[in-house]
Design a protein around this motif. Structure first.
Motif, PDB file in Angstrom:
ATOM      1  N   GLU A   1       0.831  -1.206   0.000  1.00 46.39           N
ATOM      2  CA  GLU A   1       0.000   0.000   0.000  1.00 46.39           C
ATOM      3  C   GLU A   1       0.867   1.258   0.000  1.00 46.39           C
ATOM      4  N   THR A   2       0.341   2.325  -0.605  1.00 51.55           N
ATOM      5  CA  THR A   2       1.156   3.533  -0.848  1.00 51.55           C
ATOM      6  C   THR A   2       1.591   4.292   0.416  1.00 51.55           C
ATOM      7  N   GLY A   3       0.835   4.175   1.517  1.00 53.28           N
ATOM      8  CA  GLY A   3       1.159   4.933   2.730  1.00 53.28           C
ATOM      9  C   GLY A   3       2.593   4.706   3.207  1.00 53.28           C
ATOM     10  N   ILE A   4       3.118   3.512   2.971  1.00 50.44           N
ATOM     11  CA  ILE A   4       4.462   3.158   3.448  1.00 50.44           C
ATOM     12  C   ILE A   4       5.554   4.035   2.805  1.00 50.44           C
ATOM     13  N   PHE A   5       5.253   4.611   1.642  1.00 48.55           N
ATOM     14  CA  PHE A   5       6.251   5.446   0.958  1.00 48.55           C
ATOM     15  C   PHE A   5       6.666   6.643   1.816  1.00 48.55           C
ATOM     16  N   HIS A   6       5.784   7.099   2.674  1.00 44.59           N
ATOM     17  CA  HIS A   6       6.068   8.278   3.500  1.00 44.59           C
ATOM     18  C   HIS A   6       7.317   8.047   4.364  1.00 44.59           C
ATOM     19  N   GLN A   7       7.327   6.914   5.095  1.00 40.32           N
ATOM     20  CA  GLN A   7       8.489   6.624   5.958  1.00 40.32           C
ATOM     21  C   GLN A   7       9.698   6.219   5.120  1.00 40.32           C
ATOM     22  N   MET A   8       9.453   5.527   4.006  1.00 36.97           N
ATOM     23  CA  MET A   8      10.574   5.117   3.150  1.00 36.97           C
ATOM     24  C   MET A   8      11.326   6.343   2.645  1.00 36.97           C
ATOM     25  N   LYS A   9      10.573   7.350   2.215  1.00 27.91           N
ATOM     26  CA  LYS A   9      11.200   8.576   1.685  1.00 27.91           C
ATOM     27  C   LYS A   9      11.955   9.309   2.780  1.00 27.91           C
ATOM     28  N   LYS A  10      11.429   9.281   3.999  1.00 33.03           N
ATOM     29  CA  LYS A  10      12.113   9.958   5.112  1.00 33.03           C
ATOM     30  C   LYS A  10      13.444   9.281   5.412  1.00 33.03           C
ATOM     31  N   LEU A  11      13.408   7.927   5.390  1.00 31.80           N
ATOM     32  CA  LEU A  11      14.616   7.187   5.749  1.00 31.80           C
ATOM     33  C   LEU A  11      15.654   7.197   4.631  1.00 31.80           C
ATOM     34  N   ARG A  12      15.166   7.181   3.375  1.00 30.83           N
ATOM     35  CA  ARG A  12      16.106   7.126   2.239  1.00 30.83           C
ATOM     36  C   ARG A  12      15.706   8.149   1.163  1.00 30.83           C
ATOM     37  N   PRO A  13      15.953   9.427   1.423  1.00 34.91           N
ATOM     38  CA  PRO A  13      15.595  10.419   0.394  1.00 34.91           C
ATOM     39  C   PRO A  13      16.425  10.259  -0.878  1.00 34.91           C
ATOM     40  N   ASP A  14      17.501   9.474  -0.791  1.00 34.58           N
ATOM     41  CA  ASP A  14      18.420   9.311  -1.934  1.00 34.58           C
ATOM     42  C   ASP A  14      17.984   8.226  -2.913  1.00 34.58           C
ATOM     43  N   VAL A  15      16.937   7.439  -2.602  1.00 35.18           N
ATOM     44  CA  VAL A  15      16.617   6.313  -3.489  1.00 35.18           C
ATOM     45  C   VAL A  15      15.369   6.571  -4.324  1.00 35.18           C
ATOM     46  N   GLU A  16      15.288   5.832  -5.436  1.00 41.11           N
ATOM     47  CA  GLU A  16      14.083   5.903  -6.267  1.00 41.11           C
ATOM     48  C   GLU A  16      13.135   4.783  -5.827  1.00 41.11           C
ATOM     49  N   LEU A  17      11.909   5.172  -5.503  1.00 43.47           N
ATOM     50  CA  LEU A  17      10.900   4.189  -5.080  1.00 43.47           C
ATOM     51  C   LEU A  17       9.847   4.095  -6.179  1.00 43.47           C
ATOM     52  N   ILE A  18       9.661   2.897  -6.715  1.00 37.85           N
ATOM     53  CA  ILE A  18       8.701   2.724  -7.818  1.00 37.85           C
ATOM     54  C   ILE A  18       7.558   1.841  -7.328  1.00 37.85           C
ATOM     55  N   GLN A  19       6.316   2.291  -7.544  1.00 35.22           N
ATOM     56  CA  GLN A  19       5.167   1.467  -7.149  1.00 35.22           C
ATOM     57  C   GLN A  19       5.036   0.276  -8.080  1.00 35.22           C
ATOM     58  N   ALA A  20       4.841  -0.888  -7.524  1.00 35.22           N
ATOM     59  CA  ALA A  20       4.575  -2.058  -8.369  1.00 35.22           C
ATOM     60  C   ALA A  20       3.249  -1.817  -9.097  1.00 35.22           C
TER      61      ALA A  20
END
Ligand code: 13P
Ligand code: SF4
Length: 321
Positions: A234-253
């Motif tokens: 689910e998309t909500g998890i991206f919030h913490q992922m972005k905080k922890l790793r602003p340097d990475v590209e996160l792509i939704q499946a």
């Protein structure tokens, strides 16, 4: 986001001794005003650990019910009582009871995504972060009934090489991730690490480098030095992922229908800051459970708590109502 709304919430929770617990699938603004954010097991544990007299659970109702079952003296508020879950809806008490009665000698392992009534006829509750540890602790000669999520059950059964009788339920959000489109995306991004929640279908899970609970997926993004992740949850998890790793590209499946926003959980997303403020002001809605039901549901939840804290438990020989 309204600054006034946030400061009203901060003041109300302080004045009324409320701890706000939020799940990773909530909107970022809700995660940011929470005292603790986590997966469903973490939220159940925090409910027991916090000293506050009252808890507001910004998640779905089964999570708040679990906190109430474990802590009957606390008031447990929810922003919206309609925030259900397709797994709960797909496992009505009477049908689950019938199924349970067809296999009286089996141990009934039930996902926390279930109603209090279903928990009351289960032997042990699991979440995706502790499922392997709990199933592994069941004597090898006992048959296992697993419900209501068939995908989590199938994944677990393969991982532990243990047969299980599965209830045919599914998460309406995770089943929409599409294996064919995921494969095409991986071909375009061969350097990406694919991470997935075990509620996805096995056709999707076969492509994942890491399968785990929301907290496990977050940990992978935090610790893995890779610069690109394809995320099947689910998309909500991206919030913490972005905080922890602003340097990475996160792509939704990808999901089956390109045009829909269907990897948003419609139940989690019913919660808003305004509803949280209302609940804090009025102390409603709050979880109410009949004491006899709460006590019965407590047995299976408490087994989960005991096993995960290293305590020995005993298992019933057979089921009777
Ligand atoms: P987690 O326990 O991994 O947070 O999962 C809860 C959930 O509802 C997944 O859809
Ligand atoms: Fe239920 Fe799926 Fe929403 Fe999780 S994401 S709360 S399993 S409907």
């Amino acid at each position: 986001m309204s600054f006034d709304l946030v400061s009203d919430i901060q003041r109300l929770k302080r004045d009324k001794d409320v701890c706000i617990l939020a799940h990773f699938y909530e909107d970022g603004a809700i995660q940011d005003i929470a005292d603790y954010v986590g997966d469903s097991f973490f939220l159940a544990k925090m409910g027991q650990q916090v000293a506050n007299k009252n808890i507001l659970l910004a998640g779905v109702v089964f999570m708040a019910e679990s906190v109430k079952i474990l802590n009957p003296s606390k008031t447990v508020l929810v922003p919206d009582m309609a925030a259900g879950c397709s797994l709960v809806n797909g496992a009505p008490f009477n049908r689950y009871l019938d199924w349970r009665q067809q296999h009286p000698d089996a141990i009934c392992v039930t996902y926390i995504n279930s109603s209090a009534e279903v928990k009351s006829i289960s032997d042990v509750i699991i979440t995706s972060s502790n499922a392997a540890e709990i199933v592994d602790s069941i004597p090898k000669d006992r048959r296992i009934l697993f419900g209501p999520d068939q995908h989590l059950g199938r994944w677990l059964s393969k991982k532990l090489n243990r047969e299980m009788i599965l209830w045919p339920g599914a998460c309406e959000v995770h089943v929409l991730f599409n294996a064919k489109r995921l494969f095409a995306l991986i071909e375009k991004h061969p350097d990406a690490v694919v991470i997935a929640h075990p509620e996805c279908d096995e056709s999707v899970l076969q492509y994942a480098h890491v399968v785990g609970s929301t907290s496990r997926l977050l940990q992978e993004v935090e610790k893995n030095p890779a610069k690109k992740f394809i995320v099947a949850t689910e998309t909500g998890i991206f919030h913490q992922m972005k905080k922890l790793r602003p340097d990475v590209e996160l792509i939704q499946a990808p999901v089956t229908d390109e045009a829909c926003a269907c990897n948003d959980c419609p139940y989690m997303k019913m919660n808003t800051l305004q509803k949280i403020k209302n609940a804090l002001e009025t102390f409603k809605p709050d979880i109410k459970l009949e004491e006899s039901l709460r006590l019965k549901a407590h047995t299976s939840l408490d087994r989960m708590m005991k096993i995960t804290s290293g305590e020995k438990v005993t298992w019933p020989e057979s089921f009777s109502v």
